[in-house]
Design an enzyme around this catalytic site. Structure first.
Site, mmCIF file in Angstrom:
data_model
loop_
_atom_site.group_PDB
_atom_site.id
_atom_site.type_symbol
_atom_site.label_atom_id
_atom_site.label_comp_id
_atom_site.label_asym_id
_atom_site.label_seq_id
_atom_site.Cartn_x
_atom_site.Cartn_y
_atom_site.Cartn_z
ATOM 1 N N TYR A 60 26.299 -8.506 3.662
ATOM 2 C CA TYR A 60 26.390 -7.328 4.698
ATOM 3 C C TYR A 60 28.005 -7.924 4.971
ATOM 4 O O TYR A 60 28.002 -9.053 5.144
ATOM 5 C CB TYR A 60 25.643 -7.505 5.934
ATOM 6 C CG TYR A 60 24.730 -6.084 6.086
ATOM 7 C CD1 TYR A 60 25.308 -4.922 6.121
ATOM 8 C CD2 TYR A 60 23.230 -5.858 5.784
ATOM 9 C CE1 TYR A 60 24.809 -3.723 6.019
ATOM 10 C CE2 TYR A 60 22.864 -4.880 5.957
ATOM 11 C CZ TYR A 60 23.265 -3.785 6.080
ATOM 12 O OH TYR A 60 22.769 -2.385 6.208
ATOM 13 N N GLU A 62 29.982 -5.736 7.485
ATOM 14 C CA GLU A 62 30.811 -4.739 8.512
ATOM 15 C C GLU A 62 31.969 -5.333 8.823
ATOM 16 O O GLU A 62 32.052 -6.402 9.213
ATOM 17 C CB GLU A 62 29.761 -4.363 9.463
ATOM 18 C CG GLU A 62 28.786 -3.206 8.919
ATOM 19 C CD GLU A 62 27.413 -3.108 9.946
ATOM 20 O OE1 GLU A 62 27.071 -4.334 10.238
ATOM 21 O OE2 GLU A 62 26.900 -2.043 9.897
ATOM 22 N N ASP A 206 43.986 15.382 -1.979
ATOM 23 C CA ASP A 206 42.708 14.783 -2.438
ATOM 24 C C ASP A 206 43.211 14.802 -4.090
ATOM 25 O O ASP A 206 43.064 15.614 -4.881
ATOM 26 C CB ASP A 206 41.550 15.810 -2.136
ATOM 27 C CG ASP A 206 40.233 15.179 -2.830
ATOM 28 O OD1 ASP A 206 40.354 14.493 -3.607
ATOM 29 O OD2 ASP A 206 39.306 15.883 -2.187
ATOM 30 N N THR A 232 38.983 9.279 -5.873
ATOM 31 C CA THR A 232 37.889 8.572 -6.149
ATOM 32 C C THR A 232 38.268 7.437 -7.305
ATOM 33 O O THR A 232 39.230 7.613 -7.729
ATOM 34 C CB THR A 232 36.566 9.598 -7.002
ATOM 35 O OG1 THR A 232 37.279 10.298 -7.925
ATOM 36 C CG2 THR A 232 36.159 10.663 -5.867
ATOM 37 N N LYS A 235 36.769 8.781 -11.820
ATOM 38 C CA LYS A 235 36.680 9.810 -12.606
ATOM 39 C C LYS A 235 37.896 9.440 -13.692
ATOM 40 O O LYS A 235 37.511 8.583 -14.538
ATOM 41 C CB LYS A 235 37.310 11.050 -11.746
ATOM 42 C CG LYS A 235 36.140 11.788 -10.812
ATOM 43 C CD LYS A 235 36.539 12.861 -10.354
ATOM 44 C CE LYS A 235 35.457 13.569 -9.469
ATOM 45 N NZ LYS A 235 35.248 13.086 -8.047
ATOM 46 N N ARG A 241 31.620 4.024 -9.260
ATOM 47 C CA ARG A 241 31.553 5.254 -8.365
ATOM 48 C C ARG A 241 31.873 4.912 -6.992
ATOM 49 O O ARG A 241 31.470 4.255 -6.303
ATOM 50 C CB ARG A 241 30.121 5.765 -8.608
ATOM 51 C CG ARG A 241 29.797 7.031 -7.809
ATOM 52 C CD ARG A 241 28.551 7.816 -8.400
ATOM 53 N NE ARG A 241 28.707 8.173 -9.737
ATOM 54 C CZ ARG A 241 29.250 9.105 -10.422
ATOM 55 N NH1 ARG A 241 29.493 10.162 -9.417
ATOM 56 N NH2 ARG A 241 29.386 9.281 -11.751
#
Ligand code: DSN
Length: 419
Positions: A60, A62, A206, A232, A235, A241
């Site tokens: 974790y 954060e 984008d 992203t 791609k 991903r």
């Protein structure tokens, strides 16, 4: 006394869960035995897979490097810092956030950072090549904000900046969105920025689809002109991903706060480690040649399909994707997708601009070259594949011919193995 390692750390997947192991084996075989032409898919390296499958998943974290809400973050800090430094170097960006779980999450974080509910946004119509998150009424972007859209020109199927300007003046958006998931041409980001400046809007680009081409310098870099850019990493970029956001320094604090704690909790540190690896791969010399081949392959695929009488939206492509209107071939997008699946060529049905049919059985298909190029295929193979696609559609009623085509596809796949 030496204690034995807990067996949960050593038992192989096949012994623990045979059903999942079997599905993964079948997926490996599917990827090996099919010509995958989904424009948004690619193949990652073993190094990316290894980082993604690492113990970083246990942590974790954060917060951000050097400012976390948990102890024990020194190793994950290293990988996140590497990912950020490499991303800023590759894309020549002032600031980057590599935590978004996906392109959609990245776009949502930008909205949260820059907009209030009810603000006006202007994006490309989904059925003209835009994305769900650019204001579609079935998506949060079209429900929490007042969304307006621009369309492509009815005869050229190109973005018409005069129409964008008119719609921007009419709708007075706080944010204009440029970028697409099924538009094969270069987008004039500077033209969009001029319009945004004229109407007092911010510009979000984008570049989810084109990030890899941009990284290699074979496609214009929107980060030079836009206020914020989302991307992203899976791609054309050929990483794990996920998503990322680039922005000018003046938006950095707002963007970071929107990603965490605004929208996400703990970042996926194993994915961020894999993003860092993919960034390093993008800095290697071979990457530019790879992206050049992606483009050359798409060009040849488009030209050969055209020679076989296929109608290409906009007449061709400047990118990794080709959008085909199948109406003159008397077959719908859905039927073509199924038929091509039968011979092990994987494509997706796609709406075309001004499509008389709906999204479930649209008039087109979208084809892309990133995955085939990652396998090492070149322009000769693209010519063959365009021919195989044409034959499949022409001989759709002849099951013996379809079996023969599938065997030719299998031979091509054997020549270009995944590993
Ligand atoms: N689903 C992606 C694509 O195929 O283009 C966009 O998010």
């Amino acid at each position: 006394m030496n204690r034995k390692c807990n067996s949960i750390f050593t038992e192989p997947l096949a012994d623990v869960d045979n059903e999942v192991a079997d599905a993964i084996s079948r997926e490996i075989a599917r990827q090996q035995d099919n010509l995958v032409m989904i424009a948004s898919e690619n193949l990652v390296s073993k190094a990316v897979l290894e980082a993604q499958g690492s113990v970083m998943t246990n942590k974790y974290a954060e917060g951000y490097p050097g400012a976390r809400y948990y102890g024990g973050c020194n190793c994950v800090d290293s990988v996140e810092q590497l990912a950020c430094d490499r991303a800023r170097q590759i894309f020549k960006a002032e600031h980057v956030n590599v935590q978004p779980h996906s392109g959609t999450s990245a776009n949502m974080a930008v909205f949260l950072a820059l907009l209030k509910p009810g603000d006006h946004i202007l994006g490309m119509n989904l059925s003209h090549g835009g994305h769900l998150t650019h204001g579609s009424k079935v998506n949060i972007s079209g429900r929490y904000y007042k969304a307006f859209s621009y369309e492509v020109d009815e005869s050229s199927f190109l973005i018409d900046l005069e129409q964008v300007r008119r719609k921007a003046r009419e709708s007075a958006p706080r944010l204009i969105i440029a970028g697409a998931s099924a538009y094969p041409r270069t987008i004039d980001y500077r033209g969009f920025k001029e319009i945004a400046d004229e109407v007092g809007a911010l510009l979000l680009v984008d570049m989810a689809h084109t990030a890899g081409l941009v990284a290699a310098g074979v496609h214009p870099n929107p980060i030079e002109v836009a206020d914020v850019v989302t991307a992203t990493t899976h791609k054309t970029f050929r990483g794990p991903r996920g998503g990322m956001i680039f922005c000018r320094e003046k938006f950095a604090a707002a963007i970071d706060k929107a990603v965490f704690p605004g929208l996400q909790g703990g970042p996926l540190m194993h994915i961020i480690a894999a993003k860092a690896v993919a960034m390093l791969e993008a800095l290697r010399p071979g990457y530019i040649d790879y992206q050049k081949s992606v483009l050359a392959n798409a060009q040849v695929l488009a030209e050969t399909l055209d020679a076989h009488g296929f109608k290409l939206m906009t007449g061709g492509t400047d990118t990794h994707l080709v959008l085909v209107d199948l109406r003159n071939k008397n077959i719908s997008g859905r039927e073509a997708e199924q038929l091509l699946e039968r011979v092990h060529i994987t494509v997706n049905k796609n709406v075309i601009p001004y499509d008389p049919s709906g999204a479930n059985d649209p008039s087109g298909i979208r084809l892309g070259t990133p995955t085939l190029t990652s396998r090492g295929m070149g322009t000769d193979q693209m010519r063959s594949i365009a021919g195989l696609i044409n034959e499949t559609l022409e001989k759709r009623a002849d099951s013996v011919a379809l079996d023969q085509i599938r065997e030719r596809v299998a031979e091509l796949c054997r020549q270009y193995p995944l590993c």
